[in-house]
Design a protein around this motif. Structure first.
Motif, mmCIF file in Angstrom:
data_model
loop_
_atom_site.group_PDB
_atom_site.id
_atom_site.type_symbol
_atom_site.label_atom_id
_atom_site.label_comp_id
_atom_site.label_asym_id
_atom_site.label_seq_id
_atom_site.Cartn_x
_atom_site.Cartn_y
_atom_site.Cartn_z
ATOM 1 N N GLU A 1 0.839 -1.206 0.000
ATOM 2 C CA GLU A 1 0.000 0.000 0.000
ATOM 3 C C GLU A 1 0.874 1.256 0.000
ATOM 4 O O GLU A 1 0.553 2.250 -0.658
ATOM 5 C CB GLU A 1 -0.932 0.000 1.218
ATOM 6 C CG GLU A 1 -1.986 -1.100 1.214
ATOM 7 C CD GLU A 1 -3.017 -0.925 0.106
ATOM 8 O OE1 GLU A 1 -3.099 0.186 -0.459
ATOM 9 O OE2 GLU A 1 -3.738 -1.899 -0.194
ATOM 10 N N THR A 2 1.978 1.203 0.728
ATOM 11 C CA THR A 2 2.908 2.332 0.724
ATOM 12 C C THR A 2 3.576 2.482 -0.638
ATOM 13 O O THR A 2 3.741 3.597 -1.150
ATOM 14 C CB THR A 2 3.978 2.135 1.818
ATOM 15 O OG1 THR A 2 3.341 1.982 3.083
ATOM 16 C CG2 THR A 2 4.914 3.330 1.868
ATOM 17 N N LEU A 3 3.964 1.348 -1.233
ATOM 18 C CA LEU A 3 4.601 1.395 -2.551
ATOM 19 C C LEU A 3 3.668 1.951 -3.613
ATOM 20 O O LEU A 3 4.121 2.593 -4.562
ATOM 21 C CB LEU A 3 5.058 -0.007 -2.957
ATOM 22 C CG LEU A 3 6.340 -0.547 -2.339
ATOM 23 C CD1 LEU A 3 6.646 -1.922 -2.901
ATOM 24 C CD2 LEU A 3 7.505 0.383 -2.610
ATOM 25 N N LYS A 4 2.383 1.682 -3.477
ATOM 26 C CA LYS A 4 1.423 2.143 -4.486
ATOM 27 C C LYS A 4 1.475 3.664 -4.635
ATOM 28 O O LYS A 4 1.335 4.203 -5.745
ATOM 29 C CB LYS A 4 0.011 1.703 -4.092
ATOM 30 C CG LYS A 4 -1.036 1.989 -5.162
ATOM 31 C CD LYS A 4 -2.442 1.719 -4.663
ATOM 32 C CE LYS A 4 -2.637 0.265 -4.347
ATOM 33 N NZ LYS A 4 -4.057 -0.037 -4.002
ATOM 34 N N ASP A 5 1.690 4.371 -3.536
ATOM 35 C CA ASP A 5 1.780 5.836 -3.603
ATOM 36 C C ASP A 5 3.200 6.285 -3.958
ATOM 37 O O ASP A 5 3.391 7.222 -4.738
ATOM 38 C CB ASP A 5 1.367 6.441 -2.257
ATOM 39 C CG ASP A 5 -0.076 6.125 -1.906
ATOM 40 O OD1 ASP A 5 -0.903 5.999 -2.841
ATOM 41 O OD2 ASP A 5 -0.382 5.990 -0.702
ATOM 42 N N SER A 6 4.214 5.607 -3.399
ATOM 43 C CA SER A 6 5.585 6.080 -3.589
ATOM 44 C C SER A 6 6.088 5.869 -5.016
ATOM 45 O O SER A 6 6.888 6.668 -5.507
ATOM 46 C CB SER A 6 6.519 5.388 -2.601
ATOM 47 O OG SER A 6 6.564 3.997 -2.853
#
Length: 507
Positions: A119-124
């Motif tokens: 979920e963090t990677l999806k934004d970063s």
């Protein structure tokens, strides 16, 4: 020629001069001397056993190029080596963007995926692609570069990538094509070869062959014939010597013996109640004592206090604690290497001339704060003790660790020779082959023998090569670091030329 029309970055514009088309050197490119340094660095780098093939053999120093990289080598180079190779050679803003992309692929290709990380990677990853668009020319970006954004959703819905990419199928199709002997009847050739393959795989299970040999770096648990395992926790970790009949005898001096016994006691779970009693006794006699002073009391006096406490019969809860109270005998056996936690370790003397590098050791700190983090070193000696084993708190003189505490790392110098990187090494932690994490704190052995599983999901950290930092005691004497391990009636301890350095997540 129309880049000036669509892009306002002057450093990417081109112009004509004397019938020649010229452009400014891009900030993300390396000069010829820099490329040569990277090739020389890659030629000499060494990896742990099973981590990657000999990538140095794929480097041509004459024309400063790489060749014959297989898919696994490409993954290792992009996810691990590229950030190290470019450090100090390109502007920091560009290096940060490229490193973020490498980290993205490292996490996506992990053997275990965590939804919160994805979920963090999806934004970063969206931000990372925008950073790259500020660096590279518009012509670099086509549909393939933008598809990276959708890989996170694919991983969330489909699980780890290595079960869905095409390498496995392409490799299998290639092996099937090689079995065809009669091109007029390819199906029959494939079926016949498959039948022979099944017979050769399943028939020899009654005796050891190359097809059913024990997996690499495997250590079996020591069997116990009691209904409940009476051994202390530090003796239950599967491990074995590198060579069964190797080793030479040597003797411990009194200082080493005291350090080893103290280290084992402070790190044995069954001794923790006694540590609490000792701490309470010290605090009663020294009401205003600080934690650092309490650590010094434990290092100096706990072993003798524990021996009096246990041998007096005041704590009969575990008969094995008496063996710990007596301490190790002076005679120990020194070995050339050890296999534990899925890793193969070599001592510096034994592994110095090898193509692989299995001497790097990492021990996790008990806590992460400004006073303590992970500890890094190189393996100097594997010591087998009789009747006892142990672990360290790493705060005073600790050249020993218990074998079960050891994690494998490899060190890589930076090809850049800038002043701020000259005395630093990049540290890369390696995951053991054939082991994956199924739940919090549980490791399972992987049945599959796939040799091309990408080893990922560790952090690149920096460690300064010079041995430094606050290693003196109150008397001004130099202090060092220590740790160890074991099995039934003997324990194998790892002697480190240890150095304590903080993690640096930007490496």
């Amino acid at each position: 020629m129309d880049i000036e029309k669509y892009c306002d970055r002057a450093d990417l514009h081109i112009w004509k001069q004397n019938n020649k088309v010229l452009k400014t050197k891009a900030s993300y490119t390396l000069s010829k001397p820099q490329v040569k340094k990277v090739c020389e660095w890659l030629k000499n780098i060494k990896f742990p056993d099973g981590y990657a093939s000999n990538i140095g053999g794929c480097v041509n120093l004459n024309d400063s190029s790489f060749y014959s990289f297989k898919s696994h080598e490409c993954h290792v180079f992009m996810q691990r080596l590229l950030p190290i190779a470019l450090k100090g050679m390109i502007p920091n803003a560009i290096w940060d963007a490229i490193t973020e992309l490498c980290t993205f692929f490292r996490v996506i290709c992990s053997k275990e995926l965590h939804i919160e990380d994805l979920e963090t990677l999806k934004d970063s990853i969206v931000v990372t692609i925008c950073k790259l668009e500020k660096v590279f020319p518009p012509g670099f970006f086509d549909s393939m570069e933008h598809l990276v954004i959708h890989l996170v959703n694919e991983a969330i819905n489909g699980g780890p990538e290595q079960y869905r990419w095409m390498y496995l199928y392409e490799r299998k199709l290639g092996s099937l094509k090689r079995t065809i002997r009669n091109r007029a009847r390819p199906e029959g050739s494939i079926v016949e070869a498959h039948r022979v393959s099944e017979l050769s795989i399943y028939s020899p299970f009654q005796f050891e062959t190359p097809l059913n040999r024990v997996p690499r770096n495997c250590a079996f648990e020591i069997p116990t014939y009691a209904n409940t395992d009476p051994r202390l926790s530090i003796f239950k970790v599967p491990s074995r010597r590198l060579f069964h009949k190797s080793g030479h005898k040597r003797y411990l001096d009194e200082f080493e013996k005291h350090k080893i016994q103290t280290y084992i006691l402070l790190n044995c779970v069954e001794v923790h109640p006694s540590i609490t009693l000792f701490n309470n006794w010290i605090r009663q006699t020294h009401p205003n004592i600080e934690e650092r002073e309490l650590d010094q009391f434990r290092e100096q006096d706990f072993a003798s206090w524990f021996a009096d406490h246990i041998l007096s019969g005041s704590d009969p809860s575990n008969e094995h604690l008496k063996d710990l109270a007596y301490g190790p005998i002076n005679e120990v056996t020194s070995h050339k290497g050890y296999i534990v936690n899925g890793y193969k370790f070599h001592t510096l003397a034994h592994g110095g001339g090898r193509v692989t590098n299995n001497t790097g050791v990492c021990v996790k700190g008990s806590c992460y704060n400004e006073e303590e983090s992970d500890y890094y070193g190189e393996l100097e000696e594997v010591i087998e003790l009789v009747d006892i084993k142990y672990r360290s708190r790493g705060c005073i003189y600790d050249p020993f660790i218990l074998a079960y505490q050891a994690q494998q790392v490899y060190y890589a110098t930076y090809p850049s020779t800038t002043k701020d990187l000259k005395d630093w090494w990049a540290v890369v932690k390696a995951m053991p082959r054939g082991i994956f994490q199924v739940a919090e704190g549980i490791l399972a052995s992987e049945i599959s023998g796939d040799d091309n599983v990408t080893l990922v999901r560790e952090e690149i950290e920096e460690v300064q090569t010079t041995l430094v930092t606050d290693d003196t005691n109150d008397d001004g004497e130099e202090e060092e670091f220590e740790d160890t391990n074991g099995d039934d009636d003997s324990s194998d301890d790892i002697d480190l030329d240890s150095f304590n350095h903080s993690s640096d997540d930007d490496a």
